[in-house]
Motif scaffolding. Structure first.
Motif, short mmCIF file in Angstrom:
data_model
loop_
_atom_site.label_atom_id
_atom_site.label_comp_id
_atom_site.label_asym_id
_atom_site.label_seq_id
_atom_site.Cartn_x
_atom_site.Cartn_y
_atom_site.Cartn_z
N GLU A 83 34.66 44.92 38.35
CA GLU A 83 35.62 43.87 38.00
C GLU A 83 35.04 42.53 38.42
OE1 GLU A 83 40.35 42.79 38.32
OE2 GLU A 83 39.48 44.12 39.82
N ARG A 84 35.03 41.59 37.49
CA ARG A 84 34.44 40.28 37.75
C ARG A 84 35.44 39.16 37.48
NH1 ARG A 84 28.92 39.67 37.55
NH2 ARG A 84 29.53 37.84 38.75
N HIS A 85 35.41 38.17 38.34
CA HIS A 85 36.07 36.89 38.13
C HIS A 85 34.94 35.88 38.26
CE1 HIS A 85 40.33 38.10 38.35
NE2 HIS A 85 39.88 39.05 39.15
N ARG A 86 34.62 35.23 37.14
CA ARG A 86 33.46 34.34 37.15
C ARG A 86 33.67 33.24 36.12
NH1 ARG A 86 27.33 36.15 35.52
NH2 ARG A 86 26.35 34.17 36.06
N ALA A 87 33.42 32.02 36.53
CA ALA A 87 33.50 30.85 35.64
C ALA A 87 34.84 30.81 34.89
CB ALA A 87 32.33 30.84 34.67
N PRO A 147 33.56 46.98 42.57
CA PRO A 147 33.41 48.26 41.89
C PRO A 147 34.75 49.00 41.89
CG PRO A 147 31.82 48.03 43.69
CD PRO A 147 32.81 46.93 43.81
N LEU A 148 35.09 49.61 40.76
CA LEU A 148 36.35 50.35 40.66
C LEU A 148 36.27 51.40 39.56
CD1 LEU A 148 37.67 49.12 37.91
CD2 LEU A 148 38.56 47.39 39.42
N TRP A 149 37.27 52.28 39.55
CA TRP A 149 37.41 53.29 38.51
C TRP A 149 38.55 52.86 37.61
CZ3 TRP A 149 33.84 56.93 37.98
CH2 TRP A 149 33.09 57.32 39.08
#
Length: 147
Positions: free
Chosen positions: A19-23, A105-107
């Motif tokens: 999971e990403r939080h970016r820009a 990282p996650l499922w």
């Protein structure tokens, strides 16, 4: 031109993602990263799984090649051999960097994939279809448009 490699890891009908939080964007990406000089795409996928997820994987087959902005990304179906998911120690886990963003990282349950911004989208759809209908014999080539 930079090559990248990633893994497709499924356990208990869940897909391993980052999971990403970016820009200012929120999305989910397949675990993976750049192929280093002297490294095969398969070796890079194994190394990245260990760095990002904290697990050792075995490559089962190449599922797809995604071409994005002239760069090729290789995605491999993988099986976990050992390690503790989420215990990665790669540079992504260093102090928060606003340019790099967050990294978790996650499922994600396969039934929820279509409800989330999983990138590359066509690869996510291919994974969901393949779990039901079987994995392609030959790698699928996906040409991805700019996001």
């Amino acid at each position: 031109m930079r090559q990248r490699s990633g893994i497709i890891l499924i356990e208990d009908n869940k897909l391993a993602l980052i999971e990403r939080h970016r820009a200012g964007k929120h999305y989910f990406a397949f675990p993976g990263g750049g192929v280093d000089e002297g490294e095969t795409p398969e070796q890079a996928a194994i190394r990245e799984a260990e760095e990002e997820l904290g697990i050792l994987v075995e490559i089962k087959q190449k599922v797809a090649e995604v071409v994005f902005n002239g760069n090729t990304q290789y995605y491999f179906l993988a099986e976990k051999l050992s390690g503790e998911f989420g215990s990665g120690t790669g540079e992504e886990f260093d102090e928060y960097n606003p340019v790099y963003g967050t990294f978790l990282p996650l499922w994600l349950p396969l039934v929820d994939i279509s409800n989330h911004n999983v990138l590359p989208r066509e690869l996510a759809d291919l994974v969901v279809r393949s779990v039901k209908a079987g994995w392609p014999v030959e790698p699928v080539v996906i040409i991805e448009e700019k996001r």
